[in-house]
Design an enzyme around this catalytic site. Sequence first.
Site, PDB file in Angstrom:
ATOM      1  N   ASN A  45       0.823  -1.204   0.000  1.00  0.00           N
ATOM      2  CA  ASN A  45       0.000   0.000   0.000  1.00  0.00           C
ATOM      3  C   ASN A  45       0.860   1.258   0.000  1.00  0.00           C
ATOM      4  O   ASN A  45       0.701   2.131   0.829  1.00  0.00           O
ATOM      5  CB  ASN A  45      -0.930   0.000   1.229  1.00  0.00           C
ATOM      6  CG  ASN A  45      -1.844   1.196   1.252  1.00  0.00           C
ATOM      7  OD1 ASN A  45      -2.226   1.717   0.222  1.00  0.00           O
ATOM      8  ND2 ASN A  45      -2.193   1.659   2.446  1.00  0.00           N
ATOM      9  N   TYR A 111       0.972   8.752 -12.382  1.00  0.00           N
ATOM     10  CA  TYR A 111       0.148   7.975 -11.463  1.00  0.00           C
ATOM     11  C   TYR A 111      -0.635   6.889 -12.203  1.00  0.00           C
ATOM     12  O   TYR A 111      -0.659   5.724 -11.784  1.00  0.00           O
ATOM     13  CB  TYR A 111      -0.816   8.907 -10.735  1.00  0.00           C
ATOM     14  CG  TYR A 111      -1.732   8.217  -9.752  1.00  0.00           C
ATOM     15  CD1 TYR A 111      -1.274   7.846  -8.490  1.00  0.00           C
ATOM     16  CD2 TYR A 111      -3.067   7.958 -10.073  1.00  0.00           C
ATOM     17  CE1 TYR A 111      -2.107   7.226  -7.579  1.00  0.00           C
ATOM     18  CE2 TYR A 111      -3.905   7.333  -9.163  1.00  0.00           C
ATOM     19  CZ  TYR A 111      -3.427   6.979  -7.926  1.00  0.00           C
ATOM     20  OH  TYR A 111      -4.258   6.357  -7.017  1.00  0.00           O
TER      21      TYR A 111
END
Length: 204
Positions: A45, A111
Amino acid sequence: MVAEISDHGGTASFIHVNAGSVEDNEALVTFALDAYGRLDYAVNNAGLGAPPHKLAEIDDAAFNRAIDVTLRGTFYGLRAQLAHMNERGSGAIVNIASIGGLRPSRLLSPYISAKHGVVGMTQTAALDYAAEGIRVNAVAPGPIRTAALESLPADRLREEEGKVPLQRLGEPGDIAEAVAWLLSDEAAFVTGVVLPLDGGASLT
């Protein structure tokens, strides 16, 4: 977080890790093994993007940082975790992707590229290790009420909420519950899934 978990009767440990470092990811698995004796589950994460720009305006440093942390970080974590789980013949891993890994979004090439890579890596790893009894899945959050999102002006926050068919932002707990389910035996027949957690945003 360690104190909060301990206060509620759980056990937790902390180690500082640079997700983009091979050595740190390997050290993290060793740390878990030393502390608990085995590694059954893992969640990758770590991720970041870059300031919004059209692709031709993005400099190398901004692009490389997004790739180093979000994509390479997931790769390094997976590699270290799978090496141990493969020896044991069991395990479950969840990677945190994004709805940005399922569809494009303007001005966010670093991203979006990194998160698309996380999706592809997740599904490939699921195929590679299914016969060894290891499950690899991902969740794809939409707009979640994090400190970063809540730092936006109030009108921008309302705009983000308005994009979600359920008419609210996701909460961190929404993601945690889904991750816990994917790691659990209740999801024993689930691997290679990328689960959107976006209040229906990816349907629009």
